[in-house]
Design an enzyme around this catalytic site. Structure first.
Site: not given
Lengths: 232, 216
Positions: B46-49, B88
């Site tokens: 998930s690209e928020n980290g 990320s």
């Protein structure tokens, strides 16, 4: 050792020096990991014509969204906006400017600024509206665009634990943009859930070393959830 | 019969291999997580980290500091890692994520994708989509083959502002599975009961049809 003690006692002191027209880098993703008290202080101060560099702009009554009420924001540099009606209204009326920036490029712009790198090449955005007017260079047969770093007059950050020297640890996905933001401010202000004495944080677990941080304040957070979704 | 959203997601999940790191976009791509076969494990990025995203939380597990890229409350699986946004996107832009699955408004025969902006409509932003299409090793686009007026979304040239160029190699629609190469769409599978003629009629860009096209 008091020269390293960054703790301030009031929000007024925390945001002292912020003035009209400045650029502020803000940590947070949606409403997660935002420095709530520092944003509230900017609202109280009434500072105008601010540029915010932040992944999002909050919602109508929370996060950076509260600064729209008194038209304090002139420009947003973000990857995704518009979760608030007021934002849309001010954008359409031309009172608010938005520079949409790919999320990874945004993070890298902050990181680069903090690391003394003025610009970097990335494949992200090449051939799209984001790449228009930007220098293109080929490496190994692939085109890349030149993106410039962004630094702020201030950076506002939310940490989970900070020690008095400004060393910070973030909690879960509230980390997000906060470590990059912390490096990119001329004055970096950390609002922490808990302030501890130096030595209490394990040195190798620190996310943001205190060298990047100028001021630390004890916060008190609502931690509002934007989309509460439960297992079925 | 055209596939439902869940059936498209089921077909997407069959692309995954044991040990893949996968980023799923909002919508149909997210549904694919429900259909990962029992005998393989994939780790969701998930690209928020967050690498190792788990299911939505129970009431007791809800934590304001644990969200996904859609800003929804979420959990982490055993063996997950959590990191900052630059890290990320280093994973994404550095080509370390094995699969990206995302939706689109249009894809063309050159592998270009338009997925974030419709002129004269409010533009909310590209989020991480431009980074994902520029960086992932394998990108699968999921969408309906045509819009609700019957207009093809598989074009000779995209008409909307692009998200990325020359990056899409595989498309899974409600009618077909196609690959993109050498300036054409190549039909590789069709939905059960869907005729080649229907797929041809709804594909505006050049379409190459082999002698035998198996059903999905």
């Amino acid at each position: 050792m008091s020269g390293f003690d960054k703790v301030v006692r009031s929000y007024e002191e925390a945001m002292k020096g912020l003035s009209d027209g400045m650029t502020v880098i803000a940590g947070g993703f949606g409403l997660c990991g935002i420095p709530e008290g520092l944003i509230a202080e900017i609202k109280r101060m009434g500072t105008k014509k601010l540029t915010f560099v932040s992944n999002n702009c909050g919602v109508d009554d929370f996060g950076l969204g509260i600064l729209l009420e008194d038209k304090q924001i002139k420009k947003m540099v973000s990857s995704y906006v518009g979760e608030n009606a007021l934002f849309e209204q001010q954008l359409l009326s031309g009172e608010l400017e938005v520079e949409l920036t790919p999320q990874g490029t945004l993070a890298e712009k902050m990181r680069a600024a903090g690391a003394g790198i003025p610009a970097f090449y990335t494949a992200t955005g090449y051939g799209t509206p984001v790449g228009e007017g930007k220098e293109v260079k080929e490496f190994n047969g692939r085109p890349y665009i030149l993106e410039e770093a962004i630094s702020g007059d201030f950076a506002i950050v939310r940490a989970w634990k900070a020690d008095r020297y400004g060393n910070c640890i973030y909690r879960h996905t509230a980390q997000n943009f906060n470590p990059m933001a912390a490096t990119a401010g001329k004055i970096t202000v950390v609002e922490a859930e808990e302030i501890v004495d130096p030595g209490e944080l394990e040195p190798s677990q620190i996310h943001t070393p205190g060298i990047y941080v100028n001021r630390v304040i004890q916060g008190n957070f609502e931690k509002r959830i934007e989309r509460r979704v439960l297992a079925k | 019969m055209a596939l439902t959203r869940d059936q498209i997601a089921m077909r997407v999940a069959r692309e995954f291999k044991d040990g893949d790191y996968v980023n799923l976009g909002i919508g149909i791509p997210t549904l694919a997580a429900n259909y990962v076969p029992d005998n393989i494990a994939v780790m969701l990025q998930s690209e928020n980290g967050l690498l190792g995203m788990g299911p939505y939380p129970t009431e007791e597990e809800v934590d304001a500091d644990m969200i996904n890229a859609g800003k929804e409350t979420v959990t982490a699986i055993t063996g997950a890692s959590i990191f900052n946004s630059a890290e990320s996107f280093a994973m994404i832009r550095g080509g370390h994520v094995d699969f990206t699955v995302l939706g689109a408004f249009e894809v063309d025969v050159h592998g270009n994708i338009a997925s974030w902006m419709i002129p004269n409509k409010l533009v909310k932003g590209m989020g991480g989509a431009m980074d994902l299409v520029a960086g992932a090793k394998n990108i699968i686009v999921t969408m309906t083959h045509a819009d609700k007026h019957g207009n093809s979304k598989l074009l000779a040239n995209c008409t909307l502002p692009l998200t990325g160029v020359n990056c899409i190699t595989r498309i899974i629609t409600d009618l077909a599975v196609l690959s993109v190469a050498d300036g054409a769409f190549h039909l590789t599978e069709r939905a059960p009961g869907v005729s080649i003629e229907e797929i041809q009629a709804k594909t505006a860009g050049k379409l190459i049809v082999p002698d035998h096209v198996p059903e999905m």
